[in-house]
Design a protein around this motif. Structure first.
Motif, PDB file in Angstrom:
ATOM      1  N   HIS A 161      13.957 140.136  85.105  1.00 57.81           N
ATOM      2  CA  HIS A 161      12.751 140.967  85.020  1.00 57.81           C
ATOM      3  C   HIS A 161      12.130 140.909  83.626  1.00 57.81           C
ATOM      4  O   HIS A 161      10.901 140.948  83.486  1.00 57.81           O
ATOM      5  CB  HIS A 161      13.073 142.411  85.391  1.00 57.81           C
ATOM      6  CG  HIS A 161      13.317 142.624  86.851  1.00 57.81           C
ATOM      7  ND1 HIS A 161      12.375 142.306  87.812  1.00 57.81           N
ATOM      8  CD2 HIS A 161      14.397 143.107  87.517  1.00 57.81           C
ATOM      9  CE1 HIS A 161      12.864 142.603  89.013  1.00 57.81           C
ATOM     10  NE2 HIS A 161      14.090 143.080  88.854  1.00 57.81           N
ATOM     11  N   THR A 178      10.219 137.546  83.882  1.00 58.68           N
ATOM     12  CA  THR A 178       9.113 137.417  84.835  1.00 58.68           C
ATOM     13  C   THR A 178       8.115 138.565  84.747  1.00 58.68           C
ATOM     14  O   THR A 178       6.905 138.347  84.689  1.00 58.68           O
ATOM     15  CB  THR A 178       9.655 137.326  86.271  1.00 58.68           C
ATOM     16  OG1 THR A 178      10.458 138.482  86.560  1.00 58.68           O
ATOM     17  CG2 THR A 178      10.502 136.080  86.446  1.00 58.68           C
ATOM     18  N   ARG A 179       8.623 139.785  84.725  1.00 63.74           N
ATOM     19  CA  ARG A 179       7.736 140.948  84.668  1.00 63.74           C
ATOM     20  C   ARG A 179       7.265 141.209  83.239  1.00 63.74           C
ATOM     21  O   ARG A 179       6.088 141.499  83.006  1.00 63.74           O
ATOM     22  CB  ARG A 179       8.447 142.184  85.213  1.00 63.74           C
ATOM     23  CG  ARG A 179       7.545 143.411  85.262  1.00 63.74           C
ATOM     24  CD  ARG A 179       8.329 144.676  85.593  1.00 63.74           C
ATOM     25  NE  ARG A 179       8.868 144.654  86.944  1.00 63.74           N
ATOM     26  CZ  ARG A 179       9.594 145.636  87.466  1.00 63.74           C
ATOM     27  NH1 ARG A 179       9.909 146.701  86.729  1.00 63.74           N
ATOM     28  NH2 ARG A 179      10.046 145.558  88.707  1.00 63.74           N
ATOM     29  N   GLU A 228      18.080 144.767  90.845  1.00 65.66           N
ATOM     30  CA  GLU A 228      17.361 143.672  91.505  1.00 65.66           C
ATOM     31  C   GLU A 228      15.886 144.005  91.707  1.00 65.66           C
ATOM     32  O   GLU A 228      15.024 143.123  91.614  1.00 65.66           O
ATOM     33  CB  GLU A 228      18.026 143.364  92.843  1.00 65.66           C
ATOM     34  CG  GLU A 228      19.400 142.730  92.683  1.00 65.66           C
ATOM     35  CD  GLU A 228      20.150 142.581  93.997  1.00 65.66           C
ATOM     36  OE1 GLU A 228      19.677 143.143  95.013  1.00 65.66           O
ATOM     37  OE2 GLU A 228      21.203 141.913  94.003  1.00 65.66           O
ATOM     38  N   ASN A 229      15.595 145.277  91.963  1.00 66.30           N
ATOM     39  CA  ASN A 229      14.204 145.692  92.195  1.00 66.30           C
ATOM     40  C   ASN A 229      13.485 146.145  90.931  1.00 66.30           C
ATOM     41  O   ASN A 229      12.305 146.486  90.981  1.00 66.30           O
ATOM     42  CB  ASN A 229      14.170 146.816  93.229  1.00 66.30           C
ATOM     43  CG  ASN A 229      14.636 146.355  94.599  1.00 66.30           C
ATOM     44  OD1 ASN A 229      14.274 145.278  95.053  1.00 66.30           O
ATOM     45  ND2 ASN A 229      15.455 147.157  95.261  1.00 66.30           N
ATOM     46  N   GLY A 230      14.194 146.156  89.804  1.00 66.33           N
ATOM     47  CA  GLY A 230      13.578 146.546  88.544  1.00 66.33           C
ATOM     48  C   GLY A 230      13.199 148.007  88.475  1.00 66.33           C
ATOM     49  O   GLY A 230      12.194 148.355  87.847  1.00 66.33           O
ATOM     50  N   GLY A 262      10.591 146.772  81.379  1.00 71.78           N
ATOM     51  CA  GLY A 262      10.532 145.567  82.202  1.00 71.78           C
ATOM     52  C   GLY A 262      11.472 145.601  83.384  1.00 71.78           C
ATOM     53  O   GLY A 262      11.220 144.957  84.408  1.00 71.78           O
ATOM     54  N   TYR A 263      12.558 146.353  83.293  1.00 67.92           N
ATOM     55  CA  TYR A 263      13.502 146.437  84.410  1.00 67.92           C
ATOM     56  C   TYR A 263      13.741 147.874  84.862  1.00 67.92           C
ATOM     57  O   TYR A 263      14.712 148.151  85.573  1.00 67.92           O
ATOM     58  CB  TYR A 263      14.839 145.771  84.049  1.00 67.92           C
ATOM     59  CG  TYR A 263      15.510 146.299  82.801  1.00 67.92           C
ATOM     60  CD1 TYR A 263      16.149 147.526  82.782  1.00 67.92           C
ATOM     61  CD2 TYR A 263      15.512 145.539  81.627  1.00 67.92           C
ATOM     62  CE1 TYR A 263      16.773 148.008  81.647  1.00 67.92           C
ATOM     63  CE2 TYR A 263      16.133 146.004  80.477  1.00 67.92           C
ATOM     64  CZ  TYR A 263      16.757 147.238  80.492  1.00 67.92           C
ATOM     65  OH  TYR A 263      17.374 147.702  79.352  1.00 67.92           O
TER      66      TYR A 263
END
Length: 289
Positions: free
Chosen positions: A19, A22-23, A131-133, A155-156
């Motif tokens: 995350h 990517t995020r 996993e879903n942040g 971010g997570y």
């Protein structure tokens, strides 16, 4: 975008680091004791990996860790080839491990001596939350350092809060685990009682979950508990480690934790049933053995 290191790619750390890449859009380099997992992460997320914590942390703005326990944390920070050896002045080390408040304070002193900052930032939300942040992050440390790190941590995370000085994050996580232990035992006993009374557990939970008895554990675990499925989730071994930390801290601060101590022993019984890696909801299994 910041330069970020992430040390420890277990079931929590692997997606958390993902995350951040990517995020968060950060330049992320990872380290894992098993190098194959670090290589896999780098390929999946188009990031980088390094051979040691020291190499991973070198010249990074933020260094995260999510490892097993106090000894593991000391190893990757102040041990041979540890991250603290190469961290640049003014950088921030953010520890997501569930560890003792004592080791957090110890490492914060060492970080300050070397010219950078330390935040203890244990998380709650389990593997699915990682996993879903959408983890909840409980942070201990200096307010200005926290304000600098918060946008990166988000971010997570779904919720990030400063609980107080270094160590307060770990102490808050202890409160979290103490509350969960009692809740899960109560839910296990309730389901067990309902079955013995000949009730339809689905119907029972459908009703009582909307009232004062409702909880995250009830909503997310009753179906698998009712079905006797425990091969997922937050492992009993990890919970016993966490409850051990809680009980040790209680010995130091004088808190009385009779229910926590009892539930810890119940989890010991689950381990004897072979449930070391079962989800914490497996407290029901010891009642139905």
């Amino acid at each position: 975008m910041a330069t970020v290191a992430f040390i420890g790619l277990g079931v929590m750390g692997y997606p958390m680091a993902g995350h951040l890449k990517t995020r968060g859009g950060h330049d992320v380099t990872v380290y894992n004791r098993t190098e194959a997992k670090a290589k896999k992460w780098a390929e999946q997320f188009e990031g980088k990996h390094a051979a040691t914590p020291a190499e991973t942390a070198k010249d990074k703005d933020f260094v995260f860790s999510c490892v097993g326990n106090d000894d593991d944390l000391r190893s990757v920070t102040i041990g041979e080839n540890g991250a603290f050896a190469t961290m640049k002045k003014g950088a921030i080390f953010i520890d997501n491990t569930t560890a003792s408040a004592e080791v957090a304070r110890e490492l914060a002193v060492e970080a300050e001596r070397r010219g950078f900052h330390f935040l203890d930032a244990p998380v709650s939300g389990g593997q699915a939350g990682a996993e879903n942040g959408v983890l909840t992050v409980m942070v201990g440390g200096d307010e200005k350092v926290f304000e600098c790190a918060q946008p990166v941590i988000e971010g997570y995370a779904r919720a990030v809060g400063l609980m107080g000085p270094v160590g307060a994050g770990q102490l808050t996580k202890m409160v979290n685990q103490i509350c969960i232990a009692g809740l899960v035992q109560g839910l296990a006993e309730g389901i067990h009682f309902g079955k013995k009374a000949g009730l339809d557990i689905e119907k029972v939970i459908e009703v009582i979950s909307k009232g004062a008895a409702g909880s995250w554990q009830m909503e997310n675990r009753y179906k698998t508990m009712n079905a006797g499925k425990y091969d997922f989730g937050f492992a009993v071994d990890w919970m016993r480690k966490d409850l051990g930390i809680c009980l040790e801290e209680a010995d130091r601060n004088g808190a009385l934790l009779p229910v926590t101590a009892l539930v810890d022993q119940f989890y010991k019984e689950v381990q004897k049933l072979g449930g070391n890696r079962w989800d914490t909801s497996s407290l029901l299994a010891r009642l139905e053995k």
